[in-house]
Design a protein around this motif. Structure first.
Motif, PDB file in Angstrom:
ATOM      1  N   ALA A 142      60.364  46.923  30.078  1.00  0.00           N
ATOM      2  CA  ALA A 142      60.266  46.197  31.348  1.00  0.00           C
ATOM      3  C   ALA A 142      59.104  46.728  32.182  1.00  0.00           C
ATOM      4  CB  ALA A 142      61.571  46.317  32.125  1.00  0.00           C
ATOM      5  N   ASP A 143      58.716  47.992  31.937  1.00  0.00           N
ATOM      6  CA  ASP A 143      57.596  48.572  32.676  1.00  0.00           C
ATOM      7  C   ASP A 143      56.289  47.841  32.392  1.00  0.00           C
ATOM      8  OD1 ASP A 143      59.323  50.449  33.674  1.00  0.00           O
ATOM      9  OD2 ASP A 143      58.724  52.035  32.288  1.00  0.00           O
ATOM     10  N   LEU A 144      56.174  47.237  31.204  1.00  0.00           N
ATOM     11  CA  LEU A 144      54.938  46.567  30.822  1.00  0.00           C
ATOM     12  C   LEU A 144      54.573  45.478  31.825  1.00  0.00           C
ATOM     13  CD1 LEU A 144      52.620  46.014  28.834  1.00  0.00           C
ATOM     14  CD2 LEU A 144      54.189  44.517  27.564  1.00  0.00           C
ATOM     15  N   GLY A 145      55.532  44.651  32.183  1.00  0.00           N
ATOM     16  CA  GLY A 145      55.273  43.573  33.131  1.00  0.00           C
ATOM     17  C   GLY A 145      54.895  44.101  34.503  1.00  0.00           C
ATOM     18  N   HIS A 146      55.598  45.127  34.962  1.00  0.00           N
ATOM     19  CA  HIS A 146      55.318  45.697  36.278  1.00  0.00           C
ATOM     20  C   HIS A 146      53.924  46.315  36.316  1.00  0.00           C
ATOM     21  CE1 HIS A 146      59.944  46.246  36.520  1.00  0.00           C
ATOM     22  NE2 HIS A 146      59.584  45.057  36.941  1.00  0.00           N
ATOM     23  N   ILE A 147      53.593  47.062  35.265  1.00  0.00           N
ATOM     24  CA  ILE A 147      52.281  47.703  35.205  1.00  0.00           C
ATOM     25  C   ILE A 147      51.177  46.653  35.127  1.00  0.00           C
ATOM     26  CG2 ILE A 147      50.793  49.164  33.764  1.00  0.00           C
ATOM     27  CD1 ILE A 147      53.435  50.652  32.962  1.00  0.00           C
ATOM     28  N   SER A 148      51.398  45.616  34.327  1.00  0.00           N
ATOM     29  CA  SER A 148      50.386  44.574  34.164  1.00  0.00           C
ATOM     30  C   SER A 148      50.151  43.811  35.464  1.00  0.00           C
ATOM     31  CB  SER A 148      50.791  43.604  33.049  1.00  0.00           C
ATOM     32  OG  SER A 148      50.791  44.254  31.792  1.00  0.00           O
ATOM     33  N   GLU A 149      51.211  43.596  36.253  1.00  0.00           N
ATOM     34  CA  GLU A 149      51.049  42.917  37.539  1.00  0.00           C
ATOM     35  C   GLU A 149      50.058  43.646  38.426  1.00  0.00           C
ATOM     36  OE1 GLU A 149      55.363  40.680  38.267  1.00  0.00           O
ATOM     37  OE2 GLU A 149      54.929  42.585  39.252  1.00  0.00           O
ATOM     38  N   VAL A 150      50.154  44.961  38.443  1.00  0.00           N
ATOM     39  CA  VAL A 150      49.243  45.762  39.262  1.00  0.00           C
ATOM     40  C   VAL A 150      47.838  45.753  38.664  1.00  0.00           C
ATOM     41  CG1 VAL A 150      48.780  48.059  40.193  1.00  0.00           C
ATOM     42  CG2 VAL A 150      51.135  47.219  40.067  1.00  0.00           C
ATOM     43  N   ARG A 151      47.755  45.971  37.364  1.00  0.00           N
ATOM     44  CA  ARG A 151      46.438  46.076  36.722  1.00  0.00           C
ATOM     45  C   ARG A 151      45.668  44.758  36.762  1.00  0.00           C
ATOM     46  NH1 ARG A 151      46.345  47.589  31.157  1.00  0.00           N
ATOM     47  NH2 ARG A 151      44.297  48.532  31.491  1.00  0.00           N
ATOM     48  N   LYS A 152      46.364  43.630  36.707  1.00  0.00           N
ATOM     49  CA  LYS A 152      45.676  42.336  36.773  1.00  0.00           C
ATOM     50  C   LYS A 152      44.983  42.137  38.112  1.00  0.00           C
ATOM     51  CE  LYS A 152      48.722  39.936  33.526  1.00  0.00           C
ATOM     52  NZ  LYS A 152      49.845  38.965  33.404  1.00  0.00           N
ATOM     53  N   GLN A 153      45.486  42.781  39.132  1.00  0.00           N
ATOM     54  CA  GLN A 153      44.862  42.690  40.446  1.00  0.00           C
ATOM     55  C   GLN A 153      43.763  43.730  40.630  1.00  0.00           C
ATOM     56  OE1 GLN A 153      45.666  40.197  42.644  1.00  0.00           O
ATOM     57  NE2 GLN A 153      46.964  39.475  40.979  1.00  0.00           N
ATOM     58  N   ALA A 195      28.942  41.119  38.936  1.00  0.00           N
ATOM     59  CA  ALA A 195      30.294  41.423  39.402  1.00  0.00           C
ATOM     60  C   ALA A 195      31.301  40.360  38.999  1.00  0.00           C
ATOM     61  CB  ALA A 195      30.291  41.599  40.922  1.00  0.00           C
ATOM     62  N   GLU A 196      30.925  39.108  39.083  1.00  0.00           N
ATOM     63  CA  GLU A 196      31.860  38.021  38.750  1.00  0.00           C
ATOM     64  C   GLU A 196      32.257  38.069  37.275  1.00  0.00           C
ATOM     65  OE1 GLU A 196      32.147  33.113  38.997  1.00  0.00           O
ATOM     66  OE2 GLU A 196      30.489  34.182  39.951  1.00  0.00           O
ATOM     67  N   LYS A 197      31.273  38.249  36.414  1.00  0.00           N
ATOM     68  CA  LYS A 197      31.562  38.323  34.977  1.00  0.00           C
ATOM     69  C   LYS A 197      32.381  39.561  34.654  1.00  0.00           C
ATOM     70  CE  LYS A 197      29.363  38.213  30.423  1.00  0.00           C
ATOM     71  NZ  LYS A 197      28.059  38.137  29.685  1.00  0.00           N
ATOM     72  N   ALA A 198      32.056  40.677  35.279  1.00  0.00           N
ATOM     73  CA  ALA A 198      32.782  41.922  35.024  1.00  0.00           C
ATOM     74  C   ALA A 198      34.251  41.772  35.412  1.00  0.00           C
ATOM     75  CB  ALA A 198      32.146  43.072  35.806  1.00  0.00           C
ATOM     76  N   ALA A 199      34.514  41.157  36.568  1.00  0.00           N
ATOM     77  CA  ALA A 199      35.892  40.962  37.018  1.00  0.00           C
ATOM     78  C   ALA A 199      36.653  40.061  36.056  1.00  0.00           C
ATOM     79  CB  ALA A 199      35.902  40.382  38.425  1.00  0.00           C
ATOM     80  N   ALA A 200      36.015  38.995  35.587  1.00  0.00           N
ATOM     81  CA  ALA A 200      36.671  38.072  34.659  1.00  0.00           C
ATOM     82  C   ALA A 200      36.986  38.744  33.331  1.00  0.00           C
ATOM     83  CB  ALA A 200      35.778  36.848  34.434  1.00  0.00           C
ATOM     84  N   LEU A 201      36.064  39.554  32.847  1.00  0.00           N
ATOM     85  CA  LEU A 201      36.290  40.255  31.581  1.00  0.00           C
ATOM     86  C   LEU A 201      37.409  41.281  31.719  1.00  0.00           C
ATOM     87  CD1 LEU A 201      32.592  40.724  30.453  1.00  0.00           C
ATOM     88  CD2 LEU A 201      34.325  39.354  29.276  1.00  0.00           C
ATOM     89  N   ALA A 202      37.474  41.955  32.862  1.00  0.00           N
ATOM     90  CA  ALA A 202      38.539  42.932  33.089  1.00  0.00           C
ATOM     91  C   ALA A 202      39.899  42.242  33.120  1.00  0.00           C
ATOM     92  CB  ALA A 202      38.293  43.685  34.395  1.00  0.00           C
ATOM     93  N   THR A 203      39.963  41.082  33.742  1.00  0.00           N
ATOM     94  CA  THR A 203      41.213  40.315  33.759  1.00  0.00           C
ATOM     95  C   THR A 203      41.638  39.958  32.345  1.00  0.00           C
ATOM     96  OG1 THR A 203      40.727  39.365  35.936  1.00  0.00           O
ATOM     97  CG2 THR A 203      42.318  38.191  34.564  1.00  0.00           C
ATOM     98  N   GLY A 204      40.701  39.455  31.565  1.00  0.00           N
ATOM     99  CA  GLY A 204      41.010  39.073  30.186  1.00  0.00           C
ATOM    100  C   GLY A 204      41.458  40.247  29.352  1.00  0.00           C
ATOM    101  N   HIS A 205      40.892  41.421  29.610  1.00  0.00           N
ATOM    102  CA  HIS A 205      41.265  42.615  28.842  1.00  0.00           C
ATOM    103  C   HIS A 205      42.706  43.017  29.125  1.00  0.00           C
ATOM    104  CE1 HIS A 205      40.500  46.294  26.597  1.00  0.00           C
ATOM    105  NE2 HIS A 205      41.070  46.968  27.569  1.00  0.00           N
ATOM    106  N   VAL A 206      43.097  43.003  30.394  1.00  0.00           N
ATOM    107  CA  VAL A 206      44.468  43.362  30.752  1.00  0.00           C
ATOM    108  C   VAL A 206      45.452  42.339  30.184  1.00  0.00           C
ATOM    109  CG1 VAL A 206      46.077  43.739  32.659  1.00  0.00           C
ATOM    110  CG2 VAL A 206      43.735  44.587  32.828  1.00  0.00           C
ATOM    111  N   GLU A 207      45.116  41.070  30.299  1.00  0.00           N
ATOM    112  CA  GLU A 207      45.998  40.030  29.765  1.00  0.00           C
ATOM    113  C   GLU A 207      46.117  40.140  28.248  1.00  0.00           C
ATOM    114  OE1 GLU A 207      44.133  36.517  31.267  1.00  0.00           O
ATOM    115  OE2 GLU A 207      45.236  36.573  33.182  1.00  0.00           O
ATOM    116  N   GLY A 208      45.017  40.440  27.586  1.00  0.00           N
ATOM    117  CA  GLY A 208      45.048  40.601  26.133  1.00  0.00           C
ATOM    118  C   GLY A 208      45.875  41.791  25.710  1.00  0.00           C
ATOM    119  N   PHE A 209      45.790  42.868  26.469  1.00  0.00           N
ATOM    120  CA  PHE A 209      46.593  44.057  26.183  1.00  0.00           C
ATOM    121  C   PHE A 209      48.079  43.720  26.269  1.00  0.00           C
ATOM    122  CE2 PHE A 209      49.108  47.474  28.089  1.00  0.00           C
ATOM    123  CZ  PHE A 209      48.980  48.473  27.138  1.00  0.00           C
TER     124      PHE A 209
END
Length: 217
Positions: A82-93, A195-209
């Motif tokens: 259950a921690d995965l969802g909580h951690i991902s919520e924070v990291r996606k932001q 910055a825009e591309k970097a932010a989008a790639l970071a989002t995709g990385h967290v979601e992929g994880f």
């Protein structure tokens, strides 16, 4: 491939050194979830007194990597899925925020450091035992380049927790090198100041994880 200690750069105080050493063991599961954490034994292994180790353990308890029970002792925290969802919520932001800020704020020396990490990533392969530490080193370099110490501290905590989950399922996750290699595009965007591309790639990385972990549980 040689990767520097991931938990921090420089020596710092004895408590800082103890924190980095114990944190690394907990995150990479050298100390398994639920395993006792004995301050006297760790102090002897590290060659430190018990006082800096105890200070480090207090910090690690705050970061949810260990838990102390009265009259029972101190233990590495269990990994709850259950921690995965909580951690991902924070990291996606926060991961996209850090990546975007790094692209905007990184100085010449920081961009040169990120470029050196790009070279290390090019040589990484699935058989490399340093892959997880390289992944953590990349994340920490990005957090530092964002030049916000509060954001950096917060993200290190959450990246530690996420990496711990990753290590728990590592033998069931294919293509570790591919996951780490995703950082090449992210690092390039930061180095180039996009910055825009970097932010989008970071989002995709967290979601992929998160998706990768959920696919094997």
């Amino acid at each position: 491939m040689s990767v520097s200690t991931v938990a921090g750069q420089g020596d710092g105080t004895l408590a800082d050194q103890a924190y980095r050493s114990i944190s690394d063991r907990l995150v990479t599961l050298q100390i398994r979830p639920g395993e006792p954490v004995n301050d006297e034994r760790i102090a002897a292994e590290l060659g430190f007194g018990r006082t800096p180790v105890r200070e480090a353990l207090k910090r690690l308890e705050h970061e949810r990597l260990i838990v102390a029970y009265p009259r029972r002792g101190t233990f590495a925290t269990e990994v709850q899925i259950a921690d995965l969802g909580h951690i991902s919520e924070v990291r996606k932001q926060l991961e996209p925020l850090a990546a975007g800020l790094a692209a905007e704020r990184a100085g010449e020396g920081e961009r040169a450091g990120l470029d050196r990490l790009l070279a290390q990533l090019a040589d990484a392969s699935d058989g490399d035992t340093d892959l997880i530490r390289l992944d953590m080193t990349v994340h920490r370099a990005i957090y530092a380049a964002a030049r916000n110490p509060y954001l950096e501290d917060t993200l290190i905590r959450y990246d530690n927790l996420a990496t711990r989950i990753w290590c728990l399922f590592l033998d069931r996750l294919p293509g570790l090198a591919g996951h780490v290699h995703e950082h090449r595009h992210l690092l390039r965007a930061i180095i180039d100041g996009d910055a825009e591309k970097a932010a989008a790639l970071a989002t995709g990385h967290v979601e992929g994880f998160e998706a990768a972990i959920r696919s094997v549980i």
